[in-house]
Design a protein around this motif. Structure first.
Motif, mmCIF file in Angstrom:
data_model
loop_
_atom_site.group_PDB
_atom_site.id
_atom_site.type_symbol
_atom_site.label_atom_id
_atom_site.label_comp_id
_atom_site.label_asym_id
_atom_site.label_seq_id
_atom_site.Cartn_x
_atom_site.Cartn_y
_atom_site.Cartn_z
ATOM 1 N N GLU A 79 0.827 -1.204 0.000
ATOM 2 C CA GLU A 79 0.000 0.000 0.000
ATOM 3 C C GLU A 79 0.862 1.254 0.000
ATOM 4 O O GLU A 79 0.557 2.221 -0.710
ATOM 5 N N GLN A 80 1.948 1.239 0.753
ATOM 6 C CA GLN A 80 2.858 2.391 0.765
ATOM 7 C C GLN A 80 3.467 2.628 -0.611
ATOM 8 O O GLN A 80 3.586 3.771 -1.063
ATOM 9 N N LEU A 81 3.839 1.545 -1.290
ATOM 10 C CA LEU A 81 4.424 1.675 -2.631
ATOM 11 C C LEU A 81 3.429 2.327 -3.586
ATOM 12 O O LEU A 81 3.761 3.290 -4.287
ATOM 13 N N LEU A 82 2.202 1.832 -3.619
ATOM 14 C CA LEU A 82 1.209 2.405 -4.525
ATOM 15 C C LEU A 82 0.863 3.836 -4.117
ATOM 16 O O LEU A 82 0.724 4.714 -4.968
ATOM 17 N N TRP A 83 0.764 4.084 -2.817
ATOM 18 C CA TRP A 83 0.422 5.415 -2.331
ATOM 19 C C TRP A 83 1.450 6.450 -2.769
ATOM 20 O O TRP A 83 1.102 7.585 -3.080
ATOM 21 N N ARG A 84 2.716 6.073 -2.825
ATOM 22 C CA ARG A 84 3.748 7.021 -3.297
ATOM 23 C C ARG A 84 3.459 7.515 -4.709
ATOM 24 O O ARG A 84 3.816 8.627 -5.071
ATOM 25 N N HIS A 85 2.797 6.687 -5.502
ATOM 26 C CA HIS A 85 2.485 7.056 -6.887
ATOM 27 C C HIS A 85 1.144 7.764 -7.020
ATOM 28 O O HIS A 85 0.897 8.434 -8.033
ATOM 29 N N LEU A 86 0.271 7.600 -6.038
ATOM 30 C CA LEU A 86 -1.073 8.195 -6.117
ATOM 31 C C LEU A 86 -1.209 9.488 -5.331
ATOM 32 O O LEU A 86 -2.013 10.343 -5.688
ATOM 33 N N ASP B 151 1.270 -8.272 -8.021
ATOM 34 C CA ASP B 151 1.207 -7.504 -9.270
ATOM 35 C C ASP B 151 1.757 -6.102 -9.061
ATOM 36 O O ASP B 151 2.474 -5.565 -9.907
ATOM 37 N N VAL B 152 1.412 -5.495 -7.928
ATOM 38 C CA VAL B 152 1.904 -4.147 -7.612
ATOM 39 C C VAL B 152 3.421 -4.191 -7.433
ATOM 40 O O VAL B 152 4.137 -3.330 -7.953
ATOM 41 N N LEU B 153 3.903 -5.182 -6.723
ATOM 42 C CA LEU B 153 5.344 -5.289 -6.473
ATOM 43 C C LEU B 153 6.136 -5.585 -7.742
ATOM 44 O O LEU B 153 7.197 -5.015 -7.960
ATOM 45 N N ALA B 154 5.609 -6.457 -8.583
ATOM 46 C CA ALA B 154 6.350 -6.898 -9.767
ATOM 47 C C ALA B 154 6.201 -5.964 -10.957
ATOM 48 O O ALA B 154 7.087 -5.910 -11.811
ATOM 49 N N ASN B 155 5.081 -5.234 -11.034
ATOM 50 C CA ASN B 155 4.831 -4.453 -12.237
ATOM 51 C C ASN B 155 4.007 -3.202 -11.929
ATOM 52 O O ASN B 155 2.898 -3.038 -12.443
ATOM 53 N N ILE B 156 4.546 -2.339 -11.114
ATOM 54 C CA ILE B 156 3.829 -1.132 -10.683
ATOM 55 C C ILE B 156 3.425 -0.253 -11.864
ATOM 56 O O ILE B 156 2.346 0.339 -11.861
ATOM 57 N N GLU B 157 4.244 -0.187 -12.895
ATOM 58 C CA GLU B 157 3.919 0.671 -14.047
ATOM 59 C C GLU B 157 2.654 0.203 -14.756
ATOM 60 O O GLU B 157 1.828 1.026 -15.162
ATOM 61 N N SER B 158 2.479 -1.094 -14.903
ATOM 62 C CA SER B 158 1.254 -1.612 -15.536
ATOM 63 C C SER B 158 0.033 -1.353 -14.671
ATOM 64 O O SER B 158 -1.037 -1.015 -15.169
ATOM 65 N N VAL B 159 0.181 -1.496 -13.356
ATOM 66 C CA VAL B 159 -0.911 -1.211 -12.433
ATOM 67 C C VAL B 159 -1.309 0.260 -12.545
ATOM 68 O O VAL B 159 -2.495 0.589 -12.645
ATOM 69 N N LEU B 160 -0.336 1.145 -12.559
ATOM 70 C CA LEU B 160 -0.618 2.577 -12.680
ATOM 71 C C LEU B 160 -1.288 2.902 -14.009
ATOM 72 O O LEU B 160 -2.174 3.756 -14.073
#
Length: 119
Positions: free
Chosen positions: A5-12, A79-88
């Motif tokens: 969640e912290q990883l994705l939050w940094r991008h959002l 999926d978030v850990l392995a491919n954050i760019e695709s998730v974004l």
């Protein structure tokens, strides 16, 4: 927040994703969602291993959020850990495309600026 969640939050956070405002751990009805863009009625949920055992609960939760007019995107943690760019990219595509109205207008009624049907 979990590490994912912290990883994705940094991008959002702080409108980092093309200016869209996201909130985290936000109350929507009777649930707390991981992330939401209220402007576009988009909920983003991250699922860890425990979610494989609670699919009925997650499905009920998704249906409830959809009944309130929200679109729900779910991503596995890996999926978030392995491919954050695709998730974004998926999230950006979702916020950039208009959501269908949860209750379509009855036949013959149009929104502002919509042409009347020709008869």
């Amino acid at each position: 927040m979990t590490d994912v969640e912290q990883l994705l939050w940094r991008h959002l956070r702080n409108r980092h994703l093309s200016g869209w405002k996201f909130r985290r751990q936000h109350e929507v009805g009777r649930y707390i969602v991981d992330f939401v863009c209220t402007e576009t009625m988009l909920v983003v949920e991250l699922d860890g291993g425990q979610h494989a055992e609670q699919t009925d609960y997650d499905e009920h939760r998704t249906q409830y959020l959809q009944s309130m007019g929200y679109r729900v995107l779910r991503f596995w943690n890996n999926d978030v850990l392995a491919n954050i760019e695709s998730v974004l990219e998926v999230i950006l595509d979702a916020v950039a495309s208009p959501a269908p109205h949860p209750s379509p207008l009855p036949t013959g009624e149009r929104g502002p600026g919509m042409p009347e049907s020709e008869e």
